[in-house]
Scaffold this active site. Sequence first.
Site, PDB file in Angstrom:
ATOM      1  N   PHE A 115       0.878  -1.182   0.000  1.00 45.14           N
ATOM      2  CA  PHE A 115       0.000   0.000   0.000  1.00 45.14           C
ATOM      3  C   PHE A 115       0.908   1.222   0.000  1.00 45.14           C
ATOM      4  CE2 PHE A 115      -2.408   3.151   2.572  1.00 45.14           C
ATOM      5  CZ  PHE A 115      -3.675   3.088   2.018  1.00 45.14           C
ATOM      6  N   SER A 124       1.845  12.176   7.736  1.00 48.88           N
ATOM      7  CA  SER A 124       0.557  12.411   8.419  1.00 48.88           C
ATOM      8  C   SER A 124      -0.375  13.216   7.515  1.00 48.88           C
ATOM      9  CB  SER A 124       0.790  13.192   9.714  1.00 48.88           C
ATOM     10  OG  SER A 124       1.686  12.500  10.542  1.00 48.88           O
ATOM     11  N   TRP A 152       8.735   4.672   3.002  1.00 47.37           N
ATOM     12  CA  TRP A 152       8.197   3.939   4.159  1.00 47.37           C
ATOM     13  C   TRP A 152       7.103   2.992   3.710  1.00 47.37           C
ATOM     14  CZ3 TRP A 152      11.958   5.371   6.959  1.00 47.37           C
ATOM     15  CH2 TRP A 152      12.305   6.706   7.112  1.00 47.37           C
ATOM     16  N   GLN A 330      11.097  -4.424  32.349  1.00 45.32           N
ATOM     17  CA  GLN A 330      11.575  -4.057  33.684  1.00 45.32           C
ATOM     18  C   GLN A 330      11.486  -5.241  34.642  1.00 45.32           C
ATOM     19  OE1 GLN A 330      12.982  -1.238  34.055  1.00 45.32           O
ATOM     20  NE2 GLN A 330      13.342  -1.225  36.258  1.00 45.32           N
ATOM     21  N   GLU A 357      -0.203   4.495  10.163  1.00 50.23           N
ATOM     22  CA  GLU A 357      -1.678   4.529  10.020  1.00 50.23           C
ATOM     23  C   GLU A 357      -2.309   5.568  10.955  1.00 50.23           C
ATOM     24  OE1 GLU A 357      -3.750   0.809   9.365  1.00 50.23           O
ATOM     25  OE2 GLU A 357      -1.841  -0.131   8.847  1.00 50.23           O
ATOM     26  N   GLY A 358      -1.666   6.734  11.004  1.00 51.29           N
ATOM     27  CA  GLY A 358      -2.138   7.827  11.843  1.00 51.29           C
ATOM     28  C   GLY A 358      -1.438   7.799  13.189  1.00 51.29           C
ATOM     29  N   GLU A 361      -0.925  11.433  17.846  1.00 48.03           N
ATOM     30  CA  GLU A 361      -1.416  12.820  17.866  1.00 48.03           C
ATOM     31  C   GLU A 361      -2.515  13.025  16.824  1.00 48.03           C
ATOM     32  OE1 GLU A 361       1.665  11.793  17.624  1.00 48.03           O
ATOM     33  OE2 GLU A 361       2.814  12.669  19.258  1.00 48.03           O
TER      34      GLU A 361
HETATM   35  C1  FAD Z   1       7.051   0.477  10.220  1.00 45.77           C
HETATM   36  C2  FAD Z   1       6.333   1.437   9.321  1.00 45.77           C
HETATM   37  C3  FAD Z   1       5.592   0.937   8.255  1.00 45.77           C
HETATM   38  C4  FAD Z   1       4.935   1.803   7.373  1.00 45.77           C
HETATM   39  N1  FAD Z   1       4.257   1.283   6.292  1.00 45.77           N
HETATM   40  C5  FAD Z   1       3.657   2.132   5.422  1.00 45.77           C
HETATM   41  C6  FAD Z   1       2.992   1.603   4.256  1.00 45.77           C
HETATM   42  O1  FAD Z   1       2.931   0.376   4.041  1.00 45.77           O
HETATM   43  N2  FAD Z   1       2.445   2.477   3.369  1.00 45.77           N
HETATM   44  C7  FAD Z   1       2.492   3.812   3.563  1.00 45.77           C
HETATM   45  O2  FAD Z   1       1.975   4.533   2.727  1.00 45.77           O
HETATM   46  N3  FAD Z   1       3.123   4.354   4.653  1.00 45.77           N
HETATM   47  C8  FAD Z   1       3.699   3.526   5.575  1.00 45.77           C
HETATM   48  N4  FAD Z   1       4.355   4.042   6.675  1.00 45.77           N
HETATM   49  C9  FAD Z   1       4.462   5.499   6.823  1.00 45.77           C
HETATM   50  C10 FAD Z   1       3.537   6.058   7.882  1.00 45.77           C
HETATM   51  O3  FAD Z   1       2.216   6.017   7.419  1.00 45.77           O
HETATM   52  C11 FAD Z   1       4.020   7.456   8.229  1.00 45.77           C
HETATM   53  O4  FAD Z   1       5.247   7.305   8.931  1.00 45.77           O
HETATM   54  C12 FAD Z   1       3.015   8.210   9.076  1.00 45.77           C
HETATM   55  O5  FAD Z   1       1.893   8.584   8.311  1.00 45.77           O
HETATM   56  C13 FAD Z   1       3.636   9.476   9.703  1.00 45.77           C
HETATM   57  O6  FAD Z   1       4.250  10.232   8.710  1.00 45.77           O
HETATM   58  P1  FAD Z   1       5.771  10.735   8.899  1.00 45.77           P
HETATM   59  O7  FAD Z   1       6.584   9.581   9.371  1.00 45.77           O
HETATM   60  O8  FAD Z   1       6.160  11.431   7.671  1.00 45.77           O
HETATM   61  O9  FAD Z   1       5.698  11.735  10.107  1.00 45.77           O
HETATM   62  P2  FAD Z   1       5.211  13.252  10.041  1.00 45.77           P
HETATM   63  O10 FAD Z   1       3.942  13.377   9.306  1.00 45.77           O
HETATM   64  O11 FAD Z   1       6.360  14.099   9.635  1.00 45.77           O
HETATM   65  O12 FAD Z   1       4.898  13.502  11.583  1.00 45.77           O
HETATM   66  C14 FAD Z   1       5.953  13.432  12.570  1.00 45.77           C
HETATM   67  C15 FAD Z   1       5.320  13.582  13.927  1.00 45.77           C
HETATM   68  O13 FAD Z   1       4.703  14.877  14.031  1.00 45.77           O
HETATM   69  C16 FAD Z   1       3.569  14.791  14.860  1.00 45.77           C
HETATM   70  N5  FAD Z   1       2.371  15.181  14.100  1.00 45.77           N
HETATM   71  C17 FAD Z   1       2.090  14.995  12.808  1.00 45.77           C
HETATM   72  N6  FAD Z   1       0.871  15.458  12.481  1.00 45.77           N
HETATM   73  C18 FAD Z   1       0.343  15.955  13.605  1.00 45.77           C
HETATM   74  C19 FAD Z   1      -0.890  16.585  13.932  1.00 45.77           C
HETATM   75  N7  FAD Z   1      -1.860  16.758  12.996  1.00 45.77           N
HETATM   76  N8  FAD Z   1      -1.070  17.014  15.205  1.00 45.77           N
HETATM   77  C20 FAD Z   1      -0.100  16.837  16.154  1.00 45.77           C
HETATM   78  N9  FAD Z   1       1.075  16.229  15.897  1.00 45.77           N
HETATM   79  C21 FAD Z   1       1.305  15.797  14.654  1.00 45.77           C
HETATM   80  C22 FAD Z   1       3.472  13.321  15.321  1.00 45.77           C
HETATM   81  O14 FAD Z   1       4.152  13.169  16.549  1.00 45.77           O
HETATM   82  C23 FAD Z   1       4.195  12.591  14.226  1.00 45.77           C
HETATM   83  O15 FAD Z   1       4.686  11.320  14.654  1.00 45.77           O
HETATM   84  C24 FAD Z   1       5.001   3.207   7.587  1.00 45.77           C
HETATM   85  C25 FAD Z   1       5.728   3.705   8.689  1.00 45.77           C
HETATM   86  C26 FAD Z   1       6.381   2.833   9.537  1.00 45.77           C
HETATM   87  C27 FAD Z   1       7.153   3.391  10.697  1.00 45.77           C
END
Ligand code: FAD
Length: 373
Positions: A115, A124, A152, A330, A357-358, A361
């Site tokens: 996906f 996010s 990712w 622990q 998946e969200g 936060e």
């Molecule tokens: C193990 C793993 C598997 C994954 N698999 C997939 C996959 O199969 N397909 C896919 O499409 N994606 C996948 N992802 C990506 C995942 O969906 C994103 O990591 C996630 O949506 C967060 O996006 P980002 O890492 O860019 O963090 P960012 O969007 O940069 O956010 C960083 C941090 O900012 C804070 N933040 C963000 N938005 C808000 C808000 N509105 N309010 C308050 N705080 C906020 C949160 O603390 C967040 O963790 C995967 C990620 C991981 C770690």
Amino acid sequence: MPVFSLDPAQKHWCDELRAVAADRLRPLAEKGGPGRINRPLVAALGELGLLDRMLTAGALDLCLLRESLAHGCTEAETALALQGLGSYPIVQSGTDGQRARWLPEVAAGRAVAAFALSEPGAGSDAAALALTAVPREGPDGPGWLLTGEKRWISNAPEADFYTVFARTTAGAGARGVTAFLVPADRPGLTGTPIEMLSPHPIGALAFDSVPVSAADVLGEVDRGFRVAMDTLNLFRPSVGAFAVGMAGAALEATLAHTADRTAFGGPLKDLQSVSHQVAEMATRTEAARLLVYAAAEAYDSGAPDVPRRSAMAKLFATETAQYVVDAAVQLHGARALQRGHLLEHLYREVRAPRIYEGATEVQRTIIAKELYG
Ligand SMILES: Cc1cc2nc3c(=O)[nH]c(=O)nc-3n(C[C@H](O)[C@H](O)[C@H](O)COP(=O)(O)OP(=O)(O)OC[C@H]3O[C@@H](n4cnc5c(N)ncnc54)[C@H](O)[C@@H]3O)c2cc1C
């Protein structure tokens, strides 16, 4: 009827799944390499009929599957969930031809799905995705060329096909996104693996004018964001179920260890601070489980408050699992941190579900919006 406890048939199924995870799937998982798709494991999930069950399951059955498999083998759980995440857009929005071509292969564990929504600049805020679909006249009629990056993406770059979300209308936000079914052998599609803290198979994808046609569209043009959200709405409570399965495994190990390990003249469990900690772990795990089951049942019965309940279930269960696994480490002491120990494994596995998946936060934002709406 709300589910406060499972009926005997459901309990029996969960017991069977736990046994299969421990006895049949765990040995296969141990033969796989970290960060790689474990094809024998995926094939076994197919042979056992679990992938077929997952593709036709409602949200509650999906949760029971994920929780029970996670209890005995997180790698099997993740392989099953990723098959679902990558192929549910076909189940839900595919044409007869797309379904006939891919779903039997996915169910048999012969084709591996992925996906592909996230990008380096859109996590996010998924509606900010920039991978562009530029219209072109192809040999098989009008189509598009996909150019950009995905990052990712679980199962990339080894998956057999990708559900790719691309921008067909510039500047239209969520309303200008189309979902495409892209087989991995399309010209111009390349990828690189990414090493993670957990043994998750994951990578980045580069699209260099990858051709797609109208036959590759999932659902309708410019309506792909709905395809993504419908998929995530089904899967959100089940991420909580995965977390509950890990918490349950950590709790079970802690009960056994604290009953067995002696210190200061008796088993650890006779120290009240230890037994109260275990009681707290059990209570929070049960609360998380009930929130997950209730959210799944709300989804299955078409209740109007699904977004709030799913968000609460995912948020609470993933945060709880982190707490429970940490407390279990622990109470086990040093042995929990030894490479290969169940808790060392769970400690690495439990972190990512609070982000994907969200993130936690984002779930709070959904809950607050529903509360004030
Ligand atoms: C193990 C793993 C598997 C994954 N698999 C997939 C996959 O199969 N397909 C896919 O499409 N994606 C996948 N992802 C990506 C995942 O969906 C994103 O990591 C996630 O949506 C967060 O996006 P980002 O890492 O860019 O963090 P960012 O969007 O940069 O956010 C960083 C941090 O900012 C804070 N933040 C963000 N938005 C808000 C808000 N509105 N309010 C308050 N705080 C906020 C949160 O603390 C967040 O963790 C995967 C990620 C991981 C770690």
